[in-house]
Enzyme design. Structure first.
Site, PDB file in Angstrom:
ATOM      1  N   ASP A 135       0.847  -1.197   0.000  1.00 22.71           N
ATOM      2  CA  ASP A 135       0.000   0.000   0.000  1.00 22.71           C
ATOM      3  C   ASP A 135       0.887   1.253   0.000  1.00 22.71           C
ATOM      4  O   ASP A 135       1.029   1.931   1.013  1.00 22.71           O
ATOM      5  CB  ASP A 135      -0.900  -0.048   1.247  1.00 22.71           C
ATOM      6  CG  ASP A 135      -1.963   1.026   1.238  1.00 22.71           C
ATOM      7  OD1 ASP A 135      -2.180   1.659   0.187  1.00 22.71           O
ATOM      8  OD2 ASP A 135      -2.588   1.234   2.306  1.00 22.71           O
ATOM      9  N   SER A 249      -4.262   8.255   6.650  1.00 25.60           N
ATOM     10  CA  SER A 249      -3.647   7.322   5.709  1.00 25.60           C
ATOM     11  C   SER A 249      -2.592   7.976   4.829  1.00 25.60           C
ATOM     12  O   SER A 249      -2.755   9.114   4.388  1.00 25.60           O
ATOM     13  CB  SER A 249      -4.715   6.715   4.798  1.00 25.60           C
ATOM     14  OG  SER A 249      -5.324   5.648   5.450  1.00 25.60           O
TER      15      SER A 249
HETATM   16  N1  ARG Z   1      -7.298   3.566   6.271  1.00 21.51           N
HETATM   17  C1  ARG Z   1      -7.377   4.756   7.046  1.00 21.51           C
HETATM   18  C2  ARG Z   1      -7.351   5.937   6.104  1.00 21.51           C
HETATM   19  O1  ARG Z   1      -7.572   5.732   4.947  1.00 21.51           O
HETATM   20  C3  ARG Z   1      -6.294   4.822   8.071  1.00 21.51           C
HETATM   21  C4  ARG Z   1      -6.510   3.795   9.077  1.00 21.51           C
HETATM   22  C5  ARG Z   1      -5.472   3.734  10.107  1.00 21.51           C
HETATM   23  N2  ARG Z   1      -6.086   3.007  11.162  1.00 21.51           N
HETATM   24  C6  ARG Z   1      -5.512   2.714  12.300  1.00 21.51           C
HETATM   25  N3  ARG Z   1      -6.239   2.149  13.205  1.00 21.51           N
HETATM   26  N4  ARG Z   1      -4.274   2.995  12.532  1.00 21.51           N
HETATM   27  O2  ARG Z   1      -7.253   7.089   6.477  1.00 21.51           O
END
Ligand code: ARG
Length: 362
Positions: A135, A249
């Protein structure tokens, strides 16, 4: 996730109630409040490698929807982020629909004049959206980031091996763990509310979770055999809710290399990119893309060896000590109290609305 579905409402909150909320917090120094999750506000020069991304995708109704993500400056004209920020289902965002801001802390300083355009985006060829593997993506910028943005060095494989050892040697299953990682972003401050993004950059200190421990906690062989590509990080204590969350993210996870602590960059190294979690701030650790694994791919895309850049000069080392009581985290909510968490969120929303009404005189 980090959808700005209530963009207007959010804008309203930010513009009209940000001051009110901020002063409320400082008026009650002993109270713990929800941040990145369980973090504090960053100062202007604290995290100069952090980048803010705005991505516009075509929506199914023919309109557009805007998403936000974090990113990391690894040179003045190259930004790393998560692949999942750029690709939703079969739709990949186009370079002209991505805007990048560097050297900012408050989102109020992000405007169309200081946005940096993207000329090319490269998603890792092995990115797998079902498994969330690889990713990672690279953005090539049309012009250098402004001066306030300072790129960070990435950990190479040898450094990452020492990172892994440090995590394995210092992990405490049921007690306090060393705050050895720094994570930052404008993402959700409330795990129950994906629209609780912050207008000010926030950070928290986390503790690295050994790969095997992380694997066991996730169960279902989340990263069995994939230890080199994932890095896991959790809270510094089982009863403290600290994590990255929706909207963070693609943002940076940083480790301090003790062997380079005397350098002008304090030995700060990018080790991870915020990738995924099971919600936020629960017992399973957050999962990050392990940047060291992609060193040669990144260099190949950049057309040069990024490690041979001169050492950046940072003025603040947030990994020097913990962030103190103000950001020590919020109490972990058990699954049972999820409902009350929801209604607290509602009350908060109602409160913010009232405050917005009051501040805006609407
Ligand atoms: N996938 C999330 C985003 O697109 C970030 C998730 C991170 N989650 C975590 N529990 N650290 O922003």
């Amino acid at each position: 996730m980090y959808k700005l579905l209530f963009g207007l409402l959010l804008y309203w909150f930010f513009v009209c109630s940000a001051t009110a909320v901020a002063s409320e917090e400082s008026a009650r120094p002993g109270t713990v409040t929800a941040k990145i999750v369980g973090g504090v506000e960053s100062g202007q020069q604290d995290i100069p490698w952090q980048v803010y991304l705005n991505l516009t995708f075509p929506a199914s109704d023919g309109g557009q929807s805007t998403f936000v993500c974090g990113g990391v400056a690894v040179s003045q004209d190259l930004v790393l982020t998560a692949a999942h920020c750029l690709q939703h289902g079969s739709v990949t965002v186009t370079a002209d629909n991505v805007r990048v801001w560097g050297g900012i802390v408050s989102l109020f300083s992000a405007n169309s004049r200081n946005a940096v355009a993207v000329t090319e985006l490269v998603i890792h060829p092995s990115y797998n959206s079902a498994q969330f593997t690889n990713d990672i993506a690279l953005l090539k910028l049309a012009e250098p980031l402004p001066e306030g943005a300072i790129p960070i060095r990435m950990a190479d494989r040898a450094t990452q091996d020492r990172v892994d050892n440090a995590f394995a040697n210092s992990w405490v299953a049921n007690g306090e763990r060393p705050p050895n990682l720094l994570v930052s972003g404008w993402g959700s401050t409330d795990p129950q509310d994906s629209n609780s993004g912050s207008s000010t950059l926030r950070y928290t200190l986390l503790s690295g979770v050994p790969d095997r421990t992380c694997d066991a906690q996730w169960g279902a062989n989340m990263n069995s055999g994939d230890y080199p590509i994932f890095l896991c990080a959790g809270s510094v204590a089982p009863d403290l809710a600290r994590d990255s969350c929706f909207g963070d993210s693609g943002g940076p996870l940083v480790w301090q290399d003790p062997q380079a602590a005397g350098d002008a960059d304090f030995g700060l190294r990018l080790v991870g990119l915020v990738s995924f979690g099971n919600g936020c701030a629960v017992t399973v650790p957050g999962v990050y893309t392990e940047v060291a694994e992609y060193q040669s791919w990144i260099d190949a895309q950049a057309g040069r060896t990024l490690r041979s850049q001169s050492t950046p000069v940072f003025s603040v080392n947030l990994l020097d000590g913990d962030i103190g009581n103000a950001g020590s985290g919020i109490a972990v909510t058990t699954p049972d109290s999820g409902d009350s968490g929801g209604s607290i969120g509602l009350w908060l929303l109602a409160g913010l609305l009232l405050m917005a009404l009051w501040r805006c005189d609407l």
